[in-house]
Write a protein that holds these residues in place. Sequence first.
Motif, PDB file in Angstrom:
ATOM      1  N   PRO B  65      33.712 -10.279 -18.793  1.00 35.75           N
ATOM      2  CA  PRO B  65      34.296  -9.496 -17.704  1.00 35.75           C
ATOM      3  C   PRO B  65      33.497  -8.218 -17.426  1.00 35.75           C
ATOM      4  CG  PRO B  65      36.019 -10.311 -19.145  1.00 35.75           C
ATOM      5  CD  PRO B  65      34.717 -10.688 -19.780  1.00 35.75           C
ATOM      6  N   SER B 319      28.991   3.065 -14.608  1.00 37.53           N
ATOM      7  CA  SER B 319      29.936   3.636 -15.574  1.00 37.53           C
ATOM      8  C   SER B 319      31.157   2.759 -15.812  1.00 37.53           C
ATOM      9  CB  SER B 319      30.435   4.996 -15.084  1.00 37.53           C
ATOM     10  OG  SER B 319      29.358   5.855 -14.813  1.00 37.53           O
ATOM     11  N   ALA B 320      31.341   1.747 -15.021  1.00 38.66           N
ATOM     12  CA  ALA B 320      32.565   0.951 -15.089  1.00 38.66           C
ATOM     13  C   ALA B 320      32.680   0.205 -16.419  1.00 38.66           C
ATOM     14  CB  ALA B 320      32.600  -0.046 -13.934  1.00 38.66           C
ATOM     15  N   ALA B 321      33.876  -0.191 -16.713  1.00 41.20           N
ATOM     16  CA  ALA B 321      34.143  -0.924 -17.950  1.00 41.20           C
ATOM     17  C   ALA B 321      33.446  -2.277 -17.947  1.00 41.20           C
ATOM     18  CB  ALA B 321      35.648  -1.123 -18.117  1.00 41.20           C
ATOM     19  N   VAL B 322      33.041  -2.710 -19.120  1.00 45.60           N
ATOM     20  CA  VAL B 322      32.399  -4.018 -19.260  1.00 45.60           C
ATOM     21  C   VAL B 322      32.720  -4.533 -20.656  1.00 45.60           C
ATOM     22  CG1 VAL B 322      30.224  -2.898 -19.974  1.00 45.60           C
ATOM     23  CG2 VAL B 322      30.191  -5.257 -19.151  1.00 45.60           C
ATOM     24  N   ASP B 323      32.901  -5.827 -20.784  1.00 46.84           N
ATOM     25  CA  ASP B 323      33.291  -6.380 -22.075  1.00 46.84           C
ATOM     26  C   ASP B 323      32.598  -7.712 -22.295  1.00 46.84           C
ATOM     27  OD1 ASP B 323      34.542  -6.756 -24.484  1.00 46.84           O
ATOM     28  OD2 ASP B 323      36.443  -7.411 -23.620  1.00 46.84           O
ATOM     29  N   ARG B 328      29.451  -3.477 -24.316  1.00 44.24           N
ATOM     30  CA  ARG B 328      30.861  -3.174 -24.086  1.00 44.24           C
ATOM     31  C   ARG B 328      31.000  -1.697 -23.772  1.00 44.24           C
ATOM     32  NH1 ARG B 328      32.780  -6.276 -29.631  1.00 44.24           N
ATOM     33  NH2 ARG B 328      31.878  -8.271 -29.030  1.00 44.24           N
ATOM     34  N   ARG B 329      31.866  -1.434 -22.859  1.00 42.24           N
ATOM     35  CA  ARG B 329      32.136  -0.051 -22.521  1.00 42.24           C
ATOM     36  C   ARG B 329      33.504  -0.012 -21.864  1.00 42.24           C
ATOM     37  NH1 ARG B 329      28.052   2.393 -18.390  1.00 42.24           N
ATOM     38  NH2 ARG B 329      26.520   2.172 -20.043  1.00 42.24           N
ATOM     39  N   GLY B 330      34.309   0.959 -22.256  1.00 47.56           N
ATOM     40  CA  GLY B 330      35.616   1.048 -21.620  1.00 47.56           C
ATOM     41  C   GLY B 330      36.599   1.780 -22.488  1.00 47.56           C
ATOM     42  N   GLU B 331      37.805   1.830 -22.016  1.00 48.80           N
ATOM     43  CA  GLU B 331      38.866   2.565 -22.697  1.00 48.80           C
ATOM     44  C   GLU B 331      39.470   1.690 -23.786  1.00 48.80           C
ATOM     45  OE1 GLU B 331      40.347   5.042 -23.987  1.00 48.80           O
ATOM     46  OE2 GLU B 331      40.593   6.081 -22.082  1.00 48.80           O
ATOM     47  N   LEU B 332      40.021   2.353 -24.788  1.00 46.51           N
ATOM     48  CA  LEU B 332      40.682   1.658 -25.890  1.00 46.51           C
ATOM     49  C   LEU B 332      41.930   0.919 -25.446  1.00 46.51           C
ATOM     50  CD1 LEU B 332      40.866   4.345 -28.693  1.00 46.51           C
ATOM     51  CD2 LEU B 332      39.552   2.248 -28.690  1.00 46.51           C
TER      52      LEU B 332
END
Lengths: 576, 576
Positions: B65, B319-323, B328-332
């Motif tokens: 995603p 900067s957007a979330a990625v998984d 991976r990057r994003g909020e917990l």
Amino acid sequence: MTYLLNSASDFSHEALLGFAAANSAYVTAVHGGVVRSTETPEGQPALVIGGGSGHYPAFAGWVGPGMGHGAPCGNIFSSPSASQVYSVARNAENGGGVIMGFGNYAGDVLHFGAAAEKLRAEGVDVRIIRVSDDIASNTRENHRDRRGIAGDLPVFKIAGAAIEAGADLDEAERIAWKANDATRSFGVAFDGCTLPGADEPLFHVPEGTMGVGLGIHGEPGIRDIPMGTASEVADLLFEGIIEEAPQERSGRVAVLLNGLGRVKYEELFVVYHRVAERLSEVGLTAVAPEVGEFVTSLDMAGLSLTLVFLDEELEQHWSAAVDTPAYRRGELRDLSAHADRAPRTEFYTPGAEQVPEASAESQAGAGSVQEIIELFAEVCATHEAELGRLDAVAGDGDHGQGMVLGTRGAVEAGNKALTRGAGARTLLVHAGTAWAEAAGGTSGALWGSALTAAGRALSDSASPDEAAGVEALLNAVEAVQRLGGAQPGDKTMVDAAAPFAQELQKQFQAGGGLAAALTSAAEAATEAAASTAQLKARLGRSRVLGEKSLGTPDPGATSFALLMTALAQRLESVAR
Amino acid sequence: MTYLLNSASDFSHEALLGFAAANSAYVTAVHGGVVRSTETPEGQPALVIGGGSGHYPAFAGWVGPGMGHGAPCGNIFSSPSASQVYSVARNAENGGGVIMGFGNYAGDVLHFGAAAEKLRAEGVDVRIIRVSDDIASNTRENHRDRRGIAGDLPVFKIAGAAIEAGADLDEAERIAWKANDATRSFGVAFDGCTLPGADEPLFHVPEGTMGVGLGIHGEPGIRDIPMGTASEVADLLFEGIIEEAPQERSGRVAVLLNGLGRVKYEELFVVYHRVAERLSEVGLTAVAPEVGEFVTSLDMAGLSLTLVFLDEELEQHWSAAVDTPAYRRGELRDLSAHADRAPRTEFYTPGAEQVPEASAESQAGAGSVQEIIELFAEVCATHEAELGRLDAVAGDGDHGQGMVLGTRGAVEAGNKALTRGAGARTLLVHAGTAWAEAAGGTSGALWGSALTAAGRALSDSASPDEAAGVEALLNAVEAVQRLGGAQPGDKTMVDAAAPFAQELQKQFQAGGGLAAALTSAAEAATEAAASTAQLKARLGRSRVLGEKSLGTPDPGATSFALLMTALAQRLESVAR
């Protein structure tokens, strides 16, 4: 081979600064390492994880929500100093106490332990977790005496998640030990790593063979066997670990296949292909398996397999969300949501410590304590050459210099504390920190901790009497014994220090007064030292593995006896 | 050096399976690569990113995603075949069309292009993004003709985030190109990488020097200069890129410092320390900088710096979330929330393609088309030796064999399609795929695509008439020209195919009928081939960089003319 460096001596520090610059959303560099750059909830235990540099992403790469609160970073493959650990822990602590986590190596045990002493003297509750996952380094029965390798990751991940989920210090400590007790690793090495600035690797594995039971500081392995295919290596590692699978198990395991540095990701996946088959054969399900580089050893060629035998509690924390520079897991949500993580603006810097208010009595007592420190510094200066010669038998002959530098630092810090109105307790804590910082090495850490521990017997309110003085000396000896991990008979300073403490307590209880008791105790120390001196052709082994990372060897019992005798004589002459 | 393998030939495949096993929460292995293991929203464009293996985490590590929908994985440093790309794209496509993203190399341009042809023939809208960030490989004016290196990461990250945020195919394509046009990379190499099973690296950089302008397939760099310190290397890379900074800029950049494999993380951070200083000097703010291994080249020693000059739109998506498995990057938020991502259960497997319903007329037409394919197969079999000799002048002499294998595969697939009631269009698409698969290499990909493109001129409902036949032949030639990236005069098959197409169209429009037009067209091809034959001492250069990855060289104009002449004669004799 190191391709990119400016200077070998600045390498670790520049790497740390570059790391912090690249990850400012997560960490801020403080003296000795990094802490989170965002505020943490007040009362939350702080997980302080660390060790030497050269293992990235271990340990600094794991600081962030859901895992570490701070990471002290030593030089390449060297434990951070007590002062570094203290600084990072001081910065990370936010009213909930501290869990210190590190791999079980003598240097780390010592320096983290010394920092813990100091924090405890300041009233901070500190718990220590030594990760000990490497099955090659000790027997199954002695699991907690094994070395720590890649198991650092799951143990700290699980402890961090427990804290994030609300565990207090007791609970976090319990879960961390439980994770360590459920974790097993096994590795092989194919070629050694090269320290920055060095021309040659620390070791070579003979052509056509592989070293089984690798270490992560350039330890080549416990034995060489013929090189195998990827599947054979997978089988070797898997079978080594599965032998220790607990009788009762959930059938679910955390799995970590860790590259040491030079093995390609694709190779790791080829090995994992076989590991997955083996897991399936024995009916184990891998939960959120990880294949990559997690605990490296510079550019070492090798890999290790780690299994954590999960129960429901461990699985919950292993699977929980985590967000650090190098280890992230969780659900998608945009970074903009990070905006509600308030940036932190205040940090601790060494030398800027507060001096707690002290009573006039304790301030006066502090003056007396400072006189004793100065006396001891004189004794060390007088005997510098002799201490050096003692050390040269087994070590590198710098013990005299270390003691002179250490006591000089302690004297300076003590004077500064006095002018700021410190009480006896605070003065000793400051002097102990300065000693460790100025002297460096193992000996510095032990003596510094001894002073800090001595301080705990005193207070900043009451006047220190002779009984408190005896208590302080006993505390100091006990700290040396605990931190060094040595027992009488191990051929270290403890061989003299233990009888010293025994005799001191006995004579003082008999009513002879401090100065007389000290003289008797020094005689007992001298006698004990003499009786073991003949056996000291070689440095005694510490009980903790990985002894070579201890740094400066301790010249031991003889020098302790010499110094105590000289000190007792000076105190008696001063008292007269 | 490769330490862990079972067999060199199975290496990539086993690595892929191991990767998929370790990351089953994200990906599932399908023919040719991996796709997401979870359902994607219907109508969402599918981002299919890929290239050769040996670059992990590029590209399979980025499927999940917020980033890729699928990744075809070729052999080490080799483009995936058209059939692999097709299979992955077919699996990834979910009603919103496909964006194919890959580094700008001839082999990838060809095979992704061929797969795109086939998908388009099936009615799927496909857009192609060639990443071209390497400033060392071409001039600033020809940015889109440069090679793709580490810029793959930001370009695909940004495109994936745009899609996640709701972009349709047009919008995603626009943003992806915009990201590529804003991305610049520059690298240096210190030592070459070793292919699995090989004893020696692909190259060595001379002692004391470094290769500037590295490639990621073992290309050693465009020139050697004296080795520098970490800061000097940082300066070199930074200054190379900053020269191309756009006049108008936001002052915000995405920064990627990418290790190629053997450089230690700590070294990268030492370099980043200097990069951060330089960014600050010129007033640039790094947004979510990344330091680590992203686009590797097996165990190559080297690194590259990438800057993306961001505007608000690009920054939002960067900067957007990625998984994904490796990015991976994003909020917990806890993994348990992943439970609402429905696992996907149905996947495409080659050979199980549906045959769309066809009219009786088109089925009859399919029979005629199949006869022509069989004729062509006979022609190839007859001329196998001659084609081989033609090829041996410039290539490896396997063109005859490739054409025989390809046409044989096409005949078999055509027969199978006929028995399943295929119309003319579907028969050609199936035959084209089978040709490429059976023949392999560049020539197979081009001829396979030619058949697929020809199919697009026909339908599964109407009866194919002579006009449609001409249209089909024109489509085929146009596909060869487009995919091969060659123009007349480039000394490839196009030198004969272009005049062939021109003459065919002209004669048919003049009313001479298909067979006669074909004869004239074949004559024109022969004449054109003869006039360029003398110049063909060496293989003509393709316009796309990285020619050596093209695989089997095309024997070109002469063989095309020969085959068309033979085919025209056979068709005339059949028609009589």
